[in-house]
Write a protein that holds these residues in place. Structure first.
Motif, short mmCIF file in Angstrom:
data_model
loop_
_atom_site.label_atom_id
_atom_site.label_comp_id
_atom_site.label_asym_id
_atom_site.label_seq_id
_atom_site.Cartn_x
_atom_site.Cartn_y
_atom_site.Cartn_z
N ASP A 3 0.85 -1.18 0.00
CA ASP A 3 0.00 0.00 0.00
C ASP A 3 0.89 1.25 0.00
O ASP A 3 1.72 1.42 0.89
N ALA A 4 0.72 2.12 -0.98
CA ALA A 4 1.60 3.29 -1.12
C ALA A 4 1.53 4.21 0.08
O ALA A 4 2.55 4.76 0.53
N ASP A 5 0.34 4.42 0.65
CA ASP A 5 0.21 5.32 1.80
C ASP A 5 0.90 4.75 3.03
O ASP A 5 1.55 5.48 3.79
N VAL A 6 0.75 3.45 3.26
CA VAL A 6 1.42 2.80 4.40
C VAL A 6 2.93 2.87 4.21
O VAL A 6 3.67 3.17 5.15
N ASN A 7 3.40 2.60 3.00
CA ASN A 7 4.84 2.68 2.71
C ASN A 7 5.38 4.08 3.00
O ASN A 7 6.45 4.24 3.60
N LYS A 8 4.63 5.09 2.58
CA LYS A 8 5.06 6.47 2.80
C LYS A 8 5.18 6.77 4.28
O LYS A 8 6.17 7.38 4.74
N LYS A 67 12.12 -2.50 11.43
CA LYS A 67 11.60 -3.16 12.62
C LYS A 67 10.91 -2.12 13.49
O LYS A 67 11.43 -1.03 13.70
N ALA A 68 9.72 -2.49 14.00
CA ALA A 68 8.95 -1.57 14.84
C ALA A 68 9.48 -1.56 16.27
O ALA A 68 9.64 -2.63 16.88
N LEU A 69 9.77 -0.37 16.80
CA LEU A 69 10.25 -0.24 18.17
C LEU A 69 9.09 -0.13 19.16
O LEU A 69 9.30 -0.19 20.38
N LYS A 70 7.91 0.07 18.65
CA LYS A 70 6.71 0.10 19.49
C LYS A 70 5.51 -0.27 18.62
O LYS A 70 5.62 -0.34 17.39
N ASP A 71 4.38 -0.53 19.27
CA ASP A 71 3.18 -0.82 18.49
C ASP A 71 2.82 0.38 17.61
O ASP A 71 2.82 1.52 18.08
N VAL A 72 2.52 0.08 16.36
CA VAL A 72 2.15 1.14 15.43
C VAL A 72 0.87 0.72 14.71
O VAL A 72 0.74 -0.42 14.28
N GLU A 73 -0.07 1.66 14.60
CA GLU A 73 -1.29 1.38 13.86
C GLU A 73 -1.37 2.32 12.66
O GLU A 73 -1.26 3.54 12.81
N ILE A 74 -1.52 1.75 11.47
CA ILE A 74 -1.59 2.52 10.23
C ILE A 74 -2.80 2.05 9.44
O ILE A 74 -2.92 0.87 9.11
N LYS A 75 -3.70 2.98 9.14
CA LYS A 75 -4.90 2.68 8.34
C LYS A 75 -5.64 1.46 8.89
O LYS A 75 -6.10 0.61 8.12
N GLY A 76 -5.69 1.35 10.23
CA GLY A 76 -6.40 0.25 10.86
C GLY A 76 -5.61 -1.04 10.98
O GLY A 76 -6.12 -2.04 11.50
N SER A 95 8.80 7.88 8.86
CA SER A 95 8.87 7.79 10.32
C SER A 95 10.31 7.89 10.78
O SER A 95 11.24 7.48 10.07
N ASP A 96 10.53 8.42 11.98
CA ASP A 96 11.89 8.57 12.47
C ASP A 96 12.35 7.31 13.19
O ASP A 96 11.61 6.33 13.32
N ALA A 97 13.59 7.36 13.69
CA ALA A 97 14.22 6.18 14.30
C ALA A 97 13.61 5.81 15.65
O ALA A 97 13.99 4.78 16.23
N LYS A 98 12.69 6.63 16.17
CA LYS A 98 12.02 6.27 17.42
C LYS A 98 10.86 5.30 17.18
O LYS A 98 10.32 4.73 18.12
N VAL A 144 8.64 -4.96 9.23
CA VAL A 144 7.69 -4.53 8.20
C VAL A 144 8.47 -4.39 6.90
O VAL A 144 9.57 -3.83 6.88
N PHE A 145 7.92 -4.94 5.82
CA PHE A 145 8.55 -4.89 4.51
C PHE A 145 7.70 -4.01 3.60
O PHE A 145 6.56 -4.35 3.27
N THR A 146 8.24 -2.84 3.23
CA THR A 146 7.53 -1.95 2.31
C THR A 146 7.91 -2.34 0.89
O THR A 146 9.05 -2.18 0.48
N ASN A 147 6.98 -2.87 0.14
CA ASN A 147 7.25 -3.39 -1.19
C ASN A 147 6.93 -2.34 -2.25
O ASN A 147 5.77 -1.99 -2.47
N PHE A 148 7.97 -1.82 -2.89
CA PHE A 148 7.79 -0.79 -3.93
C PHE A 148 7.29 -1.40 -5.24
O PHE A 148 6.50 -0.79 -5.96
N ARG A 149 7.78 -2.58 -5.55
CA ARG A 149 7.48 -3.20 -6.85
C ARG A 149 5.97 -3.38 -7.05
O ARG A 149 5.44 -3.09 -8.13
#
Length: 474
Positions: free
Chosen positions: A91-96, A360-369, A101-104, A378-383
């Motif tokens: 998902d392009a929005d999730v990837n963005k 790798k997530a350093l804390k719980d993260v919620e994106i678009k539900g 996101s910063d290193a925190k 988390v693997f952001t797949n551009f292809r």
């Protein structure tokens, strides 16, 4: 009797491992009851879905792993690859969101063999102020007019030297030729090393080094990872000699290469070892990314006569103007060619030189539900984004004209990543590809030696793109 005991012991051990693995994940998931994990499967115990992921990556359709699961679970799904439970995003929005996101929130995460080869001080792995400092220094130097002028001179020189040896009665292997050119250009920009014995020795060690980037994480004599680490030690020794020579002769205040840039910085954290390690890591684009970009552009143009004709006409006009003025072309001349840039854009979109990035997530993260639990990758797949028919009409069709009216800043187009870790060499990659294509189409006509060239956009291509060339008169 002993054989039976051994079989029972191994069976019990494996069963306990599976139970512990499942219990650990079960506890992890139960603790997140307030959020919803994406759909998907974790695959087999321990190995997860890694085998299928890798086998698809080395096929004619690397995106098949993603397409199959996206149709079943949606654009964001859970999996288990390279030893870690992983949320995969197409998902392009999730990837963005993840890239910016910063290193925190997210930190780089790569397979164990890769992290061991790169080392803890690699710019790919470090975080915080040191990462921003190194990235900023290198990025500013790569954007400088001084370096662009040097890259242009070197690229023109090495391209002409390479093409002067091409014969009409034997195939020219485009990927082999572009690897030699791009490696020489990049090493000159990094450590001011010219072609010669030291360059050939460095190239030999570098080939041994990168052969272990995706090896099994077993560091024992005779293994691929061990051999790669030994090769890197030899390269570090060579680069450290160059660093020491610069210190002895006085550091150049007007930097000529990346080593000069880093040596001029006052930070005590920029040790000679850290500089040498990162210089070697930055050689990888000269071996892989840039040559694959030029090779795939040749492939796609070979299959699209209309695009090749328009590209050739545009570059012949520039060459004619150069002949009239009587001066060599500068970097801005190459980058000002509008259709050439659309060809490069489309090659980057279809070829996907960088398939995606892992964090790798350093804390719980919620994106678009969707929940990305702490500790998960988390693997952001551009292809998948670049080949999604919702983002691009007829995505598997090479169509450079689509870029004449398209916004390049869209999150649907991320060929060089994004955020704080956006590839600092993206402008140089475009420049080198522009120069190569200009000289190629103005000096030669060609046809592919093979009827079917495999599009293999991972670290290396399966085939080296052999073409038969014919020189054209000036």
């Amino acid at each position: 009797m002993m054989d039976n005991i051994w079989i029972v012991f191994v069976s019990v051990f494996l069963l306990c491992t599976v139970i512990l693995y499942r219990n650990r994940l079960s506890l992890m998931l139960k603790s997140k009851h307030r959020n919803q994990l994406p759909l998907g499967t974790l695959g087999w115990p321990l190995i997860g879905e890694t085998i299928e992921f890798v086998s698809c990556a080395y096929s004619d359709r690397p995106e098949s792993f993603m397409d199959k699961r996206r149709s079943m679970y949606g654009k964001v799904f859970k999996s288990h690859i390279f030893g870690s439970p992983t949320i995969v995003s197409t998902d392009a929005d999730v990837n963005k969101f993840i890239l910016q996101s910063d290193a925190k929130v997210f930190v780089p995460s790569y397979p164990k063999s890769l992290t061991e080869l790169m080392g803890e001080s690699s710019i790919l792995l470090i975080n915080g102020s040191l990462q921003r400092r190194i990235h900023g220094l290198i990025g500013a130097f790569f954007k400088s007019q001084q370096l662009k002028a040097q890259i242009t001179r070197d690229m023109q020189k090495y391209v002409q030297e390479s093409m002067a040896s091409w014969r009409e009665d034997s195939p020219v292997y485009i990927q082999d030729e572009t690897k030699k050119i791009a490696f020489h250009v990049l090493v000159k920009a990094l450590i001011s090393l010219d072609p010669g014995e030291e360059m050939e020795l460095l190239k030999k060690h570098f080939q041994e080094f990168i052969s272990g980037l995706m090896a099994l994480p077993i560091n024992l004599p005779g293994t691929k990872l061990y051999q790669s680490l030994q090769a890197k030690k030899k390269m570090v020794k060579l680069v450290r000699r160059i660093i020491q020579a610069k210190r002895n002769s006085g550091i150049c205040k007007v930097p000529k290469d990346v080593v000069d840039v880093l040596l001029n910085d006052a930070s005590e954290k920029l040790t000679d070892d850290l500089i040498a390690d990162n210089i070697i890591d930055m050689m990888i684009p000269g071996e892989d990314s840039v040559p694959v970009l030029m090779t795939l552009a040749t492939k796609y143009l070979s299959e699209c006569p209309a695009a090749l004709q328009q590209l050739t006409e545009e570059n012949l006009k520039l060459k004619k103007l150069q002949d009239q003025v009587g001066e060599p072309l500068c970097w801005s001349d190459y980058l000002s060619l509008p259709f050439t840039q659309t060809v490069i854009n489309e090659t980057l979109r279809m070829g996907n030189i960088i398939i995606g990035v892992m964090r790798k997530a350093l804390k719980d993260v919620e994106i678009k539900g969707h929940l990305i639990p702490q500790g998960w990758c988390v693997f952001t797949n551009f292809r998948s984004v670049h080949l999604d028919d919702k983002n691009y009409e007829c995505p598997y069709q090479f169509n450079p004209w689509r870029w004449q009216d398209k916004d390049m800043s869209s999150c649907n187009f991320t060929p060089f990543g994004g955020g704080q870790r956006l590839c600092p060499g993206l402008d140089l990659a475009r420049l080198e590809a522009s120069i190569f294509l200009h000289h190629f189409v103005t000096q030669f006509r060609w046809h592919a030696e093979e009827d079917r060239i495999v599009n293999f956009p991972t670290v290396r291509m399966k085939r080296r793109m052999p073409v038969m060339v014919r020189r054209v008169e000036s």
